[in-house]
Design an enzyme around this catalytic site. Structure first.
Site, PDB file in Angstrom:
ATOM      1  N   GLU A   1      15.613 -27.321  46.452  1.00  0.00           N
ATOM      2  CA  GLU A   1      16.353 -27.076  47.696  1.00  0.00           C
ATOM      3  C   GLU A   1      17.401 -28.163  47.918  1.00  0.00           C
ATOM      4  O   GLU A   1      18.537 -27.878  48.314  1.00  0.00           O
ATOM      5  CB  GLU A   1      15.390 -27.061  48.892  1.00  0.00           C
ATOM      6  CG  GLU A   1      14.385 -25.919  48.868  1.00  0.00           C
ATOM      7  CD  GLU A   1      13.104 -26.258  48.111  1.00  0.00           C
ATOM      8  OE1 GLU A   1      13.145 -27.105  47.190  1.00  0.00           O
ATOM      9  OE2 GLU A   1      12.071 -25.660  48.430  1.00  0.00           O
TER      10      GLU A   1
ATOM     11  N   CYS B   1      13.909 -32.098  44.502  1.00  0.00           N
ATOM     12  CA  CYS B   1      13.491 -30.702  44.679  1.00  0.00           C
ATOM     13  C   CYS B   1      14.676 -29.753  44.512  1.00  0.00           C
ATOM     14  O   CYS B   1      15.836 -30.124  44.705  1.00  0.00           O
ATOM     15  CB  CYS B   1      12.915 -30.491  46.076  1.00  0.00           C
ATOM     16  SG  CYS B   1      11.334 -31.291  46.373  1.00  0.00           S
TER      17      CYS B   1
ATOM     18  N   CYS C   1      12.346 -31.416  52.184  1.00  0.00           N
ATOM     19  CA  CYS C   1      13.382 -30.375  52.082  1.00  0.00           C
ATOM     20  C   CYS C   1      13.609 -29.684  53.422  1.00  0.00           C
ATOM     21  O   CYS C   1      14.730 -29.324  53.760  1.00  0.00           O
ATOM     22  CB  CYS C   1      13.025 -29.371  50.996  1.00  0.00           C
ATOM     23  SG  CYS C   1      13.212 -30.085  49.355  1.00  0.00           S
TER      24      CYS C   1
HETATM   25  N1  THU Z   1       9.415 -28.974  44.524  1.00  0.00           N
HETATM   26  C1  THU Z   1      10.569 -28.352  44.874  1.00  0.00           C
HETATM   27  O1  THU Z   1      11.505 -28.241  44.076  1.00  0.00           O
HETATM   28  N2  THU Z   1      10.662 -27.855  46.128  1.00  0.00           N
HETATM   29  C2  THU Z   1       9.683 -27.940  47.076  1.00  0.00           C
HETATM   30  O2  THU Z   1       9.900 -27.596  48.224  1.00  0.00           O
HETATM   31  C3  THU Z   1       8.353 -28.405  46.692  1.00  0.00           C
HETATM   32  C4  THU Z   1       8.277 -29.135  45.407  1.00  0.00           C
HETATM   33  C5  THU Z   1       9.316 -29.550  43.178  1.00  0.00           C
HETATM   34  C6  THU Z   1       9.267 -31.043  43.156  1.00  0.00           C
HETATM   35  C7  THU Z   1       8.566 -31.309  41.854  1.00  0.00           C
HETATM   36  O3  THU Z   1       9.538 -31.310  40.799  1.00  0.00           O
HETATM   37  C8  THU Z   1       7.653 -30.115  41.668  1.00  0.00           C
HETATM   38  O4  THU Z   1       8.147 -29.110  42.554  1.00  0.00           O
HETATM   39  C9  THU Z   1       6.194 -30.379  41.974  1.00  0.00           C
HETATM   40  O5  THU Z   1       6.039 -30.967  43.214  1.00  0.00           O
END
Ligand code: THU
Length: 163
Positions: free
Chosen positions: A75, A73, A115
């Site tokens: 974060e 993710c 996260c």
């Molecule tokens: N994702 C994030 O980058 N941060 C979050 O808090 C929620 C989800 C990303 C992970 C994945 O690459 C995409 O969003 C779909 O879940």
């Protein structure tokens, strides 16, 4: 037996125009950081920007993988960048935005559970709470005084190692 309640307040802004100059600029940067995401599988692009106690600005974006669970993710990408570039320097505020393929990005989206746990650990290790500001590519902005408000009764090193 008795019951306990956990509640918290957060700020709701109708748009980034209501933010301070610094918050507005950093939320704009988080929106721009969505373009740095590598999200060919979900097409859900997340951008994160943090300002540290020393004034440095660090970015992160989600980085996916053909082996789906390998993806990271935005974060947690940001936290790894911050810890590596500026060890021990606490994060003052963290800004998160996202963009999806449907073009619907006018509501704030909160960090996922993993996260939230990672942000909570960062708060503990740097001995400072992190302010959290979230928004889509447009529309409302939510601001939380501490990111850990989103993870009540959290597990931490205090539980693991003893207080
Ligand atoms: N994702 C994030 O980058 N941060 C979050 O808090 C929620 C989800 C990303 C992970 C994945 O690459 C995409 O969003 C779909 O879940």
């Amino acid at each position: 037996m008795h019951k306990q309640t956990i509640q918290f307040e957060y700020e709701v802004f109708e748009s980034i125009e209501e933010l301070t100059t610094e918050d507005k600029k950093l939320m704009e940067d988080a929106r721009k950081a969505t373009a740095l995401a590598y999200a060919p599988y979900s097409k859900f692009k997340v951008g994160a920007v943090a300002i540290l106690n020393n004034g440095e600005i660090v970015k992160g974006s989600n980085q996916e993988n053909a082996s789906y669970p390998v993806g990271v993710c935005a974060e947690r990408t940001l936290l790894g960048n911050a810890a590596t570039l500026f060890p021990e320097v606490p994060i003052k505020s963290l800004y998160i935005s996202y963009h999806n393929t449907k073009g619907e990005s006018n509501e704030p989206v909160s960090p996922c559970g993993m996260c939230r746990q990672a942000i909570s650990e960062y708060e503990h290790r740097t001995h400072q709470k992190i302010r959290l500001i979230i928004s889509g590519m447009k529309g409302k902005v939510f601001a939380f005084e501490h990111a850990s408000l989103l993870l009540p009764l959290s597990f931490s090193s205090v539980n693991l190692l003893g207080g």
